[in-house]
Design a protein around this motif. Structure first.
Motif, short mmCIF file in Angstrom:
data_model
loop_
_atom_site.label_atom_id
_atom_site.label_comp_id
_atom_site.label_asym_id
_atom_site.label_seq_id
_atom_site.Cartn_x
_atom_site.Cartn_y
_atom_site.Cartn_z
N LYS A 19 0.84 -1.21 0.00
CA LYS A 19 0.00 0.00 0.00
C LYS A 19 0.87 1.26 0.00
CE LYS A 19 -4.15 -1.62 -0.25
NZ LYS A 19 -4.94 -1.33 -1.47
N TRP A 20 2.01 1.19 0.72
CA TRP A 20 2.92 2.33 0.73
C TRP A 20 3.47 2.59 -0.68
CZ3 TRP A 20 8.39 2.59 0.01
CH2 TRP A 20 8.95 3.83 0.34
N LYS A 21 3.83 1.51 -1.39
CA LYS A 21 4.35 1.65 -2.75
C LYS A 21 3.29 2.22 -3.69
CE LYS A 21 8.03 -1.78 -2.54
NZ LYS A 21 8.46 -3.15 -2.88
N GLU A 22 2.01 1.95 -3.39
CA GLU A 22 0.90 2.49 -4.19
C GLU A 22 0.54 3.92 -3.78
OE1 GLU A 22 -2.36 -0.21 -3.69
OE2 GLU A 22 -1.24 -1.93 -4.50
N ARG A 23 1.25 4.46 -2.76
CA ARG A 23 1.02 5.79 -2.23
C ARG A 23 -0.31 5.94 -1.50
NH1 ARG A 23 4.43 9.60 -3.35
NH2 ARG A 23 2.87 11.24 -3.12
N ASP A 24 -0.87 4.80 -1.06
CA ASP A 24 -2.08 4.83 -0.23
C ASP A 24 -1.60 4.87 1.23
OD1 ASP A 24 -4.48 4.56 1.06
OD2 ASP A 24 -5.18 2.85 -0.11
N PHE A 25 -1.15 6.06 1.65
CA PHE A 25 -0.41 6.16 2.90
C PHE A 25 -1.28 5.92 4.14
CE2 PHE A 25 2.21 9.02 0.07
CZ PHE A 25 3.21 8.08 -0.11
N LYS A 203 10.37 4.72 -13.19
CA LYS A 203 10.55 3.93 -11.96
C LYS A 203 9.89 4.59 -10.76
CE LYS A 203 15.09 3.26 -12.01
NZ LYS A 203 16.44 2.77 -11.64
N ASP A 204 9.95 5.91 -10.67
CA ASP A 204 9.41 6.61 -9.49
C ASP A 204 9.04 8.03 -9.89
OD1 ASP A 204 8.93 7.85 -7.05
OD2 ASP A 204 10.48 6.71 -5.99
N VAL A 205 7.75 8.22 -10.21
CA VAL A 205 7.28 9.53 -10.69
C VAL A 205 7.37 10.57 -9.58
CG1 VAL A 205 5.35 10.79 -11.74
CG2 VAL A 205 5.72 8.41 -12.32
N ASP A 206 7.07 10.15 -8.33
CA ASP A 206 7.12 11.09 -7.21
C ASP A 206 8.54 11.62 -7.02
OD1 ASP A 206 6.20 12.41 -4.79
OD2 ASP A 206 7.31 10.87 -3.70
N LEU A 207 9.52 10.73 -7.08
CA LEU A 207 10.92 11.15 -6.95
C LEU A 207 11.31 12.08 -8.09
CD1 LEU A 207 13.63 10.75 -5.40
CD2 LEU A 207 14.13 8.90 -7.01
N CYS A 232 12.48 22.11 -16.25
CA CYS A 232 12.44 21.48 -14.92
C CYS A 232 11.10 21.76 -14.23
CB CYS A 232 13.57 22.01 -14.03
SG CYS A 232 15.20 21.36 -14.40
N ILE A 233 10.67 23.03 -14.29
CA ILE A 233 9.40 23.41 -13.64
C ILE A 233 8.23 22.64 -14.27
CG2 ILE A 233 7.75 25.30 -13.29
CD1 ILE A 233 10.19 27.21 -13.19
N GLU A 234 8.19 22.60 -15.58
CA GLU A 234 7.06 21.94 -16.27
C GLU A 234 7.05 20.44 -16.00
OE1 GLU A 234 7.74 23.37 -20.22
OE2 GLU A 234 6.43 25.14 -19.95
N ARG A 235 8.26 19.81 -15.99
CA ARG A 235 8.33 18.38 -15.67
C ARG A 235 7.85 18.13 -14.24
NH1 ARG A 235 13.75 17.78 -18.67
NH2 ARG A 235 14.71 18.30 -16.68
N ALA A 236 8.25 19.00 -13.31
CA ALA A 236 7.87 18.84 -11.91
C ALA A 236 6.36 19.01 -11.74
CB ALA A 236 8.61 19.84 -11.04
N GLU A 237 5.79 20.02 -12.40
CA GLU A 237 4.34 20.26 -12.29
C GLU A 237 3.55 19.08 -12.83
OE1 GLU A 237 4.14 25.16 -12.47
OE2 GLU A 237 4.08 24.02 -14.34
N LEU A 238 3.97 18.56 -13.98
CA LEU A 238 3.28 17.42 -14.58
C LEU A 238 3.37 16.19 -13.68
CD1 LEU A 238 1.83 16.11 -16.98
CD2 LEU A 238 4.07 15.65 -18.00
N VAL A 243 1.14 12.13 -9.63
CA VAL A 243 1.17 11.38 -8.37
C VAL A 243 0.20 11.92 -7.33
CG1 VAL A 243 3.55 10.63 -8.65
CG2 VAL A 243 3.10 12.74 -7.42
N GLY A 244 -0.36 13.09 -7.58
CA GLY A 244 -1.25 13.70 -6.59
C GLY A 244 -0.46 14.63 -5.69
N GLY A 245 0.41 14.07 -4.87
CA GLY A 245 1.25 14.90 -4.00
C GLY A 245 0.47 15.44 -2.81
N SER A 246 1.18 15.70 -1.73
CA SER A 246 0.55 16.26 -0.53
C SER A 246 0.29 17.75 -0.75
CB SER A 246 1.47 16.08 0.68
OG SER A 246 2.66 16.84 0.52
#
Length: 360
Positions: A19-25, A203-207, A232-238, A243-246
């Motif tokens: 569940k952690w890997k799925e980001r269902d924290f 491999k890791d969109v959040d990272l 960089c900004i546009e890649r980060a925003e996308l 991932v949703g993000g906090s």
């Protein structure tokens, strides 16, 4: 043959980790709590520790830093931790990361330094040592102890020779951050390029989101408002949207975009982002909140809103003092004094121009 009770806590732990890997924290936190109780009933102290550690990771990734610090401190102070250099280094690093997130930078650096030394005793703990070293560098860099941070970066670089791409990428990322802060702009670009080559969005969109946001932030601090920074900004925003993000992630992303607008002279857009952001900035680390207020204050000066700028500068100084960053606080005071002197000189020139050579 394993007892059913032992098997049940291991299965619960695997489910929590999935569940952690799925980001269902929230679900991961709940399942890890159940797994920890089952582990206690089974007499498996090591599994209990691992599940409490996972619960702390959940709170960290949700941006719930006070709760994260509480859990990390509980683990760091636990008798089981004292018996294991690995657990000691991992828990100490967690506490350091949490303290940094709350703006307690000197404490964070001390904790991370101790954790790195503990891990360095055992060659098998290379990855744990790298985690602690990264945390130490981040705390020193945010404290603006850049000579110390750079020295620790060179230590970190020596550790990255024989590690996996993901670990190397995160290491080069931190080294690049310090290079940018120390005005080693070409080094910063070089190390961030090395990081980008090793970190993969597949491999890791959040990272990937966090790396690009941090890279953009460092480039903006170096006043690089070029096409590479915008990418960089546009890649980060996308990636953050994917991932949703906090809430904290989204606020930090908005701060980067506002900084871009400011450097490109779009003060109204910067103001529109920063005013609501600063109103809710208690969610952010103290030093990040201070930087947001400082950017808003400079934006207000540029717009000629002196009264609002004064109040925002006062709040900025207070926040930097809270974060125990006296040099940043002093820099803000000097910036504001110079800005007000410039504004007064401009006002006087305008008044003279209006009155003409004979006083009207």
């Amino acid at each position: 043959m394993q007892s059913p009770q032992l098997a049940s806590h291991l299965v619960a732990g695997l489910n929590a980790r999935a569940k952690w890997k799925e980001r269902d924290f929230d679900e991961s936190f709940r399942l890890a709590g159940e797994a920890a109780e089952l582990a206690t009933a089974a007499g498996d102290d090591a599994a209990w520790w691992d599940m409490r550690y996972l619960q702390a990771e959940c709170r960290r990734d949700q941006g719930r830093i006070e709760e994260y610090l509480t859990l990390a401190t509980e683990l760091n102070d636990h008798p089981l931790t004292a018996d294991s250099p690995e657990r000691g280094a991992k828990a100490g690093t967690m506490v350091a990361v949490a303290l940094q997130g709350l703006g307690r930078l000197a404490e964070a650096a001390a904790m991370a330094s101790d954790a790195a030394k503990l891990a360095a005793r055992d060659a098998d703990l290379l990855h744990v040592q790298i985690l602690a070293q990264r945390s130490l560098i981040a705390a020193l860099a945010e404290s603006r102890l850049l000579d110390d941070a750079w020295r620790e970066c060179l230590e970190l670089e020596n550790l990255l020779a024989d590690v996996d791409e993901d670990t190397a990428g995160k290491g080069y990322w931190v080294i690049g951050n310090v290079a940018f802060l120390a005005d080693r702009v070409s080094d910063g670009s070089l190390y961030h390029d090395l990081a980008a080559e090793r970190l993969s969005p597949s491999k890791d969109v959040d990272l990937w989101a966090r790396f690009n946001r941090a890279s953009a932030e460092m480039r903006l601090q170096a006043k690089l408002s070029d096409a590479a920074t915008l990418r960089c900004i546009e890649r980060a925003e996308l990636a953050t949207d994917i991932v949703g993000g906090s809430e904290r992630d989204h606020m930090e992303m908005s701060l980067v975009r506002a900084h871009w607008n400011y450097l490109n002279g779009d003060m109204r857009e910067a103001q529109a982002i920063l005013e609501p952001l600063c109103a809710r900035s208690s969610i952010l680390a103290t030093q990040t909140s201070a930087e947001a207020h400082f950017l808003l204050a400079r934006t207000l000066v540029a717009l000629g809103l002196r009264g609002e700028a004064q109040a925002t500068f006062d709040e900025t100084v207070k926040l930097f003092d809270q974060a125990a960053l006296p040099e940043r606080s002093l820099a803000v005071r000097e910036y504001f004094r110079d800005a007000m002197d410039d504004q007064e000189a401009t006002d006087n020139r305008d008044a003279e121009d209006r009155s003409g050579p004979h006083g009207g």
